[in-house]
Structure formats: C-alpha cells, structure tokens
Design a protein around this motif. Structure first.
Motif, mmCIF file in Angstrom:
data_model
loop_
_atom_site.group_PDB
_atom_site.id
_atom_site.type_symbol
_atom_site.label_atom_id
_atom_site.label_comp_id
_atom_site.label_asym_id
_atom_site.label_seq_id
_atom_site.Cartn_x
_atom_site.Cartn_y
_atom_site.Cartn_z
ATOM 1 N N GLU A 248 21.778 27.296 26.181
ATOM 2 C CA GLU A 248 20.554 26.521 26.025
ATOM 3 C C GLU A 248 19.293 27.329 25.701
ATOM 4 O OE1 GLU A 248 20.285 24.175 29.578
ATOM 5 O OE2 GLU A 248 22.279 23.320 29.278
ATOM 6 N N ARG A 249 19.290 28.632 25.963
ATOM 7 C CA ARG A 249 18.156 29.524 25.664
ATOM 8 C C ARG A 249 16.843 29.049 26.279
ATOM 9 N NH1 ARG A 249 19.104 32.243 19.918
ATOM 10 N NH2 ARG A 249 21.354 32.207 19.923
ATOM 11 N N LYS A 250 16.884 28.546 27.496
ATOM 12 C CA LYS A 250 15.674 28.023 28.142
ATOM 13 C C LYS A 250 14.732 29.116 28.633
ATOM 14 C CE LYS A 250 17.334 23.535 29.617
ATOM 15 N NZ LYS A 250 17.551 22.622 30.732
ATOM 16 N N LEU A 251 15.258 30.289 28.953
ATOM 17 C CA LEU A 251 14.432 31.356 29.509
ATOM 18 C C LEU A 251 13.749 32.207 28.445
ATOM 19 C CD1 LEU A 251 16.792 32.583 32.367
ATOM 20 C CD2 LEU A 251 14.834 31.035 32.534
ATOM 21 N N ASN A 252 14.074 31.990 27.191
ATOM 22 C CA ASN A 252 13.518 32.784 26.097
ATOM 23 C C ASN A 252 13.657 34.282 26.356
ATOM 24 O OD1 ASN A 252 12.695 30.560 24.518
ATOM 25 N ND2 ASN A 252 10.895 30.310 25.848
ATOM 26 N N LEU A 253 14.877 34.693 26.679
ATOM 27 C CA LEU A 253 15.136 36.111 26.920
ATOM 28 C C LEU A 253 14.847 36.918 25.657
ATOM 29 C CD1 LEU A 253 18.591 36.166 28.761
ATOM 30 C CD2 LEU A 253 16.355 36.591 29.748
#
Length: 176
Positions: A30-35
């Motif tokens: 989901e890439r929610k943390l914007n690593l």
C-alpha cells in the motif's frame, strides 16, 4: 508512528534473521508510510531466510548499513524470526538469552521429531546428523540443521514420503 529514517543508531547481531511483519507486508503493498526508496529496497531484501549480515552485504549497493535495519525494526516493519545461534559453551562472558515458553516447547518437539525420524529412517547413516542434533540448543540451531536433515531424508526415502516429515518439523521451528 514516526517518520522512518535510516539515521537511527542501533547494533544488530549479524547472525540474526529478520522477517517482515504484517505491517511491513502491508507497507510493500500500500505504500502508506512513504518510505524512502532505499529503505523500501531494504525492506524488500528482508525475507526471513537471510541473516542480518547477508542482507547488509546486499544493502551496501543501496548505501545502507545496520542503522537502516534498526529503523525498520523500530518502525515495526520487521521483527526477529530466529535468534542468533547458540553461544559456545566455553564462553562464560556471554549473557544467557531468555527464550519464551512457546519457543522452548517448539524446540523440544521439533528436536524429538527429528531424532525419531533419524532413528526410524536413517539408522546408522544418520549418526552424524544425530550428533549435530544433540548439539542444538534453540530453534535457530534446528533451522540451520534442517536443510541437511531434509536432504538426507529425501535421499533415503524419496521426496514424497520425506515431505510431510520435513514440513511438520519446519512448521514447529518457524512457529507457523
């Protein structure tokens, strides 16, 4: 949750094995943390099979070190799968590692299953494996022995009869 950076300090044992947590798997989808791309790449490298040392060798290409893995661990994206191998008995300076009751129980059951399988199927051919099995002290040691055990069992019995034996022991070792 705080923003993850790879500037956090920490010391990891190079022989530990880490795996992605549910949060880590969710982040990859989901890439929610914007690593940052480098941390995301490191998260992808962590597979539950490679040691910290092996992952860090590959992470050098991303210009990352163990601080990045510590950041992923503190962020809850990875967790230890197996503790480090047993410390040599002659090393009195090493602090004893606390093991959970579940880990001890899984170790004892898996060790007994391996012992029974060696006795039942390998006999004298399994003497070397039995000696190595007797030197194990935790689930990590059993995990390290499992590929050689599986290879010997498959060689003696064939793949089909050996698969359920090895699979049941692997489930005990990994706790799944």
């Amino acid at each position: 949750m705080t923003t993850l950076t790879h500037d956090e300090l920490g010391a990891m044992d190079p022989s530990e094995i880490y795996a992605k947590t549910d949060l880590g798997l969710q982040e990859l989808k989901e890439r929610k943390l914007n690593l940052p791309i480098t941390l995301r790449g490191l998260l992808i490298l962590i597979d539950g099979n490679r040691t910290v040392g092996e992952v860090l060798v590959k992470a050098r290409a991303l210009k990352l070190d163990e601080r990045a893995m510590t950041a992923l661990e503190r962020g809850g994206l990875i967790a230890k799968r197996f503790s480090a191998p047993s410390v040599a008995q002659g090393d009195a300076s090493a602090a004893p590692v606390q093991r959970s009751e579940d880990e001890v129980e899984r170790y004892m059951q898996a060790q007994q299953l391996m012992s029974d399988a060696i006795n039942a199927h390998l006999g004298f051919r399994g003497y070397g494996l039995m000696m190595r099995l007797q030197k194990t002290a935790n689930v990590r040691d059993l995990h390290d022995l499992l590929p050689d055990f599986a290879k010997a069992l498959v060689k003696r019995l064939g793949i089909e009869p050996a698969t359920p034996i090895v699979s049941s022991i692997e489930r005990l070792i990994t706790g799944t």
